[in-house]
Design a protein around this motif. Structure first.
Motif, PDB file in Angstrom:
ATOM      1  N   ARG A   1      13.863 128.622  15.079  1.00 34.59           N
ATOM      2  CA  ARG A   1      14.844 129.249  14.193  1.00 34.59           C
ATOM      3  C   ARG A   1      16.263 128.836  14.606  1.00 34.59           C
ATOM      4  N   GLU A   2      17.213 129.199  13.773  1.00 27.44           N
ATOM      5  CA  GLU A   2      18.608 128.853  14.008  1.00 27.44           C
ATOM      6  C   GLU A   2      19.074 129.328  15.385  1.00 27.44           C
ATOM      7  N   GLY A   3      19.796 128.443  16.070  1.00 26.74           N
ATOM      8  CA  GLY A   3      20.395 128.801  17.348  1.00 26.74           C
ATOM      9  C   GLY A   3      19.493 128.648  18.561  1.00 26.74           C
ATOM     10  N   MET A   4      18.245 128.213  18.365  1.00 25.84           N
ATOM     11  CA  MET A   4      17.319 128.065  19.492  1.00 25.84           C
ATOM     12  C   MET A   4      17.574 126.759  20.244  1.00 25.84           C
ATOM     13  N   SER A   5      16.886 126.601  21.371  1.00 22.79           N
ATOM     14  CA  SER A   5      16.976 125.384  22.169  1.00 22.79           C
ATOM     15  C   SER A   5      15.580 124.863  22.468  1.00 22.79           C
ATOM     16  N   VAL A   6      15.455 123.536  22.525  1.00 21.73           N
ATOM     17  CA  VAL A   6      14.160 122.875  22.698  1.00 21.73           C
ATOM     18  C   VAL A   6      14.283 121.826  23.790  1.00 21.73           C
ATOM     19  N   LEU A   7      13.325 121.796  24.704  1.00 18.76           N
ATOM     20  CA  LEU A   7      13.201 120.707  25.680  1.00 18.76           C
ATOM     21  C   LEU A   7      11.971 119.896  25.316  1.00 18.76           C
ATOM     22  N   VAL A   8      12.146 118.609  25.044  1.00 20.77           N
ATOM     23  CA  VAL A   8      11.021 117.747  24.687  1.00 20.77           C
ATOM     24  C   VAL A   8      10.913 116.605  25.695  1.00 20.77           C
ATOM     25  N   HIS A   9       9.743 116.465  26.281  1.00 27.24           N
ATOM     26  CA  HIS A   9       9.480 115.343  27.171  1.00 27.24           C
ATOM     27  C   HIS A   9       9.133 114.108  26.334  1.00 27.24           C
ATOM     28  N   SER A  10       9.360 112.923  26.903  1.00 22.89           N
ATOM     29  CA  SER A  10       9.138 111.662  26.183  1.00 22.89           C
ATOM     30  C   SER A  10       9.895 111.672  24.860  1.00 22.89           C
ATOM     31  N   ALA A  11      11.182 111.976  24.939  1.00 18.81           N
ATOM     32  CA  ALA A  11      12.009 112.069  23.740  1.00 18.81           C
ATOM     33  C   ALA A  11      12.127 110.732  23.016  1.00 18.81           C
ATOM     34  N   GLY A  12      11.820 109.629  23.710  1.00 21.96           N
ATOM     35  CA  GLY A  12      11.892 108.323  23.079  1.00 21.96           C
ATOM     36  C   GLY A  12      10.623 107.912  22.366  1.00 21.96           C
ATOM     37  N   GLY A  13       9.569 108.723  22.468  1.00 19.46           N
ATOM     38  CA  GLY A  13       8.316 108.413  21.791  1.00 19.46           C
ATOM     39  C   GLY A  13       8.348 108.826  20.330  1.00 19.46           C
TER      40      GLY A  13
ATOM     41  N   GLU B   1      20.281 130.490  30.984  1.00 20.80           N
ATOM     42  CA  GLU B   1      19.121 131.270  30.542  1.00 20.80           C
ATOM     43  C   GLU B   1      17.864 130.412  30.395  1.00 20.80           C
ATOM     44  N   GLY B   2      18.027 129.110  30.244  1.00 16.58           N
ATOM     45  CA  GLY B   2      16.897 128.229  29.995  1.00 16.58           C
ATOM     46  C   GLY B   2      16.797 127.853  28.533  1.00 16.58           C
ATOM     47  N   VAL B   3      15.595 127.609  28.071  1.00 11.57           N
ATOM     48  CA  VAL B   3      15.376 127.156  26.694  1.00 11.57           C
ATOM     49  C   VAL B   3      14.324 128.028  26.021  1.00 11.57           C
ATOM     50  N   ASP B   4      14.252 127.925  24.688  1.00 12.82           N
ATOM     51  CA  ASP B   4      13.298 128.720  23.918  1.00 12.82           C
ATOM     52  C   ASP B   4      11.941 128.035  23.781  1.00 12.82           C
ATOM     53  N   ILE B   5      11.943 126.701  23.770  1.00 12.36           N
ATOM     54  CA  ILE B   5      10.705 125.954  23.526  1.00 12.36           C
ATOM     55  C   ILE B   5      10.655 124.759  24.469  1.00 12.36           C
ATOM     56  N   VAL B   6       9.502 124.538  25.106  1.00 11.77           N
ATOM     57  CA  VAL B   6       9.265 123.337  25.897  1.00 11.77           C
ATOM     58  C   VAL B   6       8.052 122.619  25.309  1.00 11.77           C
TER      59      VAL B   6
END
Length: 360
Positions: free
Chosen positions: A178-190, A244-249
């Protein structure tokens, strides 16, 4: 890519785009041949699990559509990380070899099986295939086939289903982005990583943290808010930016970073495991090294999840489609994604194009 690779890709793209459904193919694009009374086609065959020497292009009998199936003249097919795992036999219950790899393709409808409705010969489509996509012709059930927009190229369409459906399902169906959240994605270049970044950009004020090999940073730096070297201490960097960290990994690294990922989650955050890229390295991978990798995966304490209000989940698109019968759900997702494509909010990234004979 090097200049030579770019020129090769452009030449192949032009070859793909100028073909029609019934014309003989030029170069590596398609066509059929007769041997006696049997029509044949070319396909990439995996003779046995292991290195690249196990792949070869062979002639196989032309498939014909069964009840409920479409026959597709393939113009392009996708190469995904799961295909590398299949090649080495590092998947659960691997099929018997020889087999034709590949799970997604695009092309032109060439024949309709009985009871097929909603499609006509000549339609431009993309499809999921339960193996056999790396061939000049495939047959697949109609529930796995989708019409593609007029302005979408065959190569874009072949790069679309696996990457964007996986990214969408994880972000919106599992994690409820949702709006305002944060996401950490591994292998962002894939492929999936780039699809994640594009989909996050469709929601206001979403911050995307990404890890990737350094040589990929230049190509993807504009699509990721904060980009880190995959071998660096990204945990401290993320916490420095967002205490605080992130909302989604989103973790495609087989859980080797599960503890780190969970430590970065905010309360009510979601950690999703969707791949196992650290299980495959080099040309071959023995059972013992495979088992060692699995043993080193961090264990999760359910009580700690409860106390910290955190969610851990897994996602496998192929299982959802081919084993769990959720093709209807996926069709709705593809419709939404094609709407975003038509609005020019997302676009598949095609790195390079290769003829069948260049599969190695």
């Amino acid at each position: 890519m090097a200049k030579e690779g770019v020129e090769k890709a452009e030449e192949t793209e032009q070859m793909i785009e100028k073909e029609t459904g019934k014309e003989p193919a030029e170069g590596g694009g398609g066509g059929s041949h007769r041997l006696g009374d049997t029509q044949e086609m070319r396909a990439v065959v995996l003779a046995g699990f292991g290195g690249l020497n196990k792949l070869r292009v062979s002639r196989k009998a032309m498939p014909e559509p069964q009840d409920g199936e479409l026959k597709i003249r393939v113009k392009a097919c996708g190469l995904n990380f799961i295909d590398l795992m299949v090649r080495q036999g590092n998947i659960d219950n691997p099929p018997k070899t020889p087999l034709v790899p590949g799970f997604e393709c695009s092309g032109i409808v060439e024949a309709l099986g009985d009871s097929v409705k909603g499609y006509e010969i000549g339609d431009r489509v993309m499809a999921f295939v339960n193996y056999n996509a790396w061939a000049e012709v495939v047959c697949t059930p109609v529930e796995f086939v989708y019409k593609i927009p007029d302005d979408m190229s065959f190569s874009e369409a072949a790069a679309f289903p696996m990457n964007f459906v996986t990214a969408y399902m994880m972000l919106f169906e599992v994690a409820n982005l949702r709006e305002g959240m944060s996401v950490l994605v591994h292998s962002a270049g894939g492929g999936v990583g780039q699809a994640v970044a594009q989909l996050c950009s469709t929601i206001p004020n979403v911050t995307v943290f990404g890890t990737a090999s350094t040589f990929k940073h230049e190509a993807i730096k504009d699509s990721v808010t904060h980009l880190f070297d995959r071998n660096a201490d990204y945990v401290q960097e993320v916490k420095r930016i967002s205490a605080e960290g992130v909302d989604i990994v989103l973790d495609c690294l087989c859980g080797e970073n599960t503890g780190k990922g969970l430590s970065l989650l905010k309360p009510l955050g979601t950690y999703i495991l969707y791949g196992s890229s650290n299980m495959v390295t080099g040309e071959t991978k023995s059972f013992f090294s495979f088992a060692k990798s699995w043993w080193q995966v961090e264990k999760v304490n359910p009580i700690k999840l409860y106390e910290e209000n955190k969610v851990i989940a897994g996602f496998s698109l192929l299982n959802l489609l081919f084993k769990q019968g959720r093709a209807g759900l996926i069709r709705g997702v593809v419709d939404k994604l094609l709407g975003l494509y038509t609005q020019k909010k997302i676009k598949p990234t095609v790195d390079s194009l290769w003829a069948l004979e260049e599969v190695r």
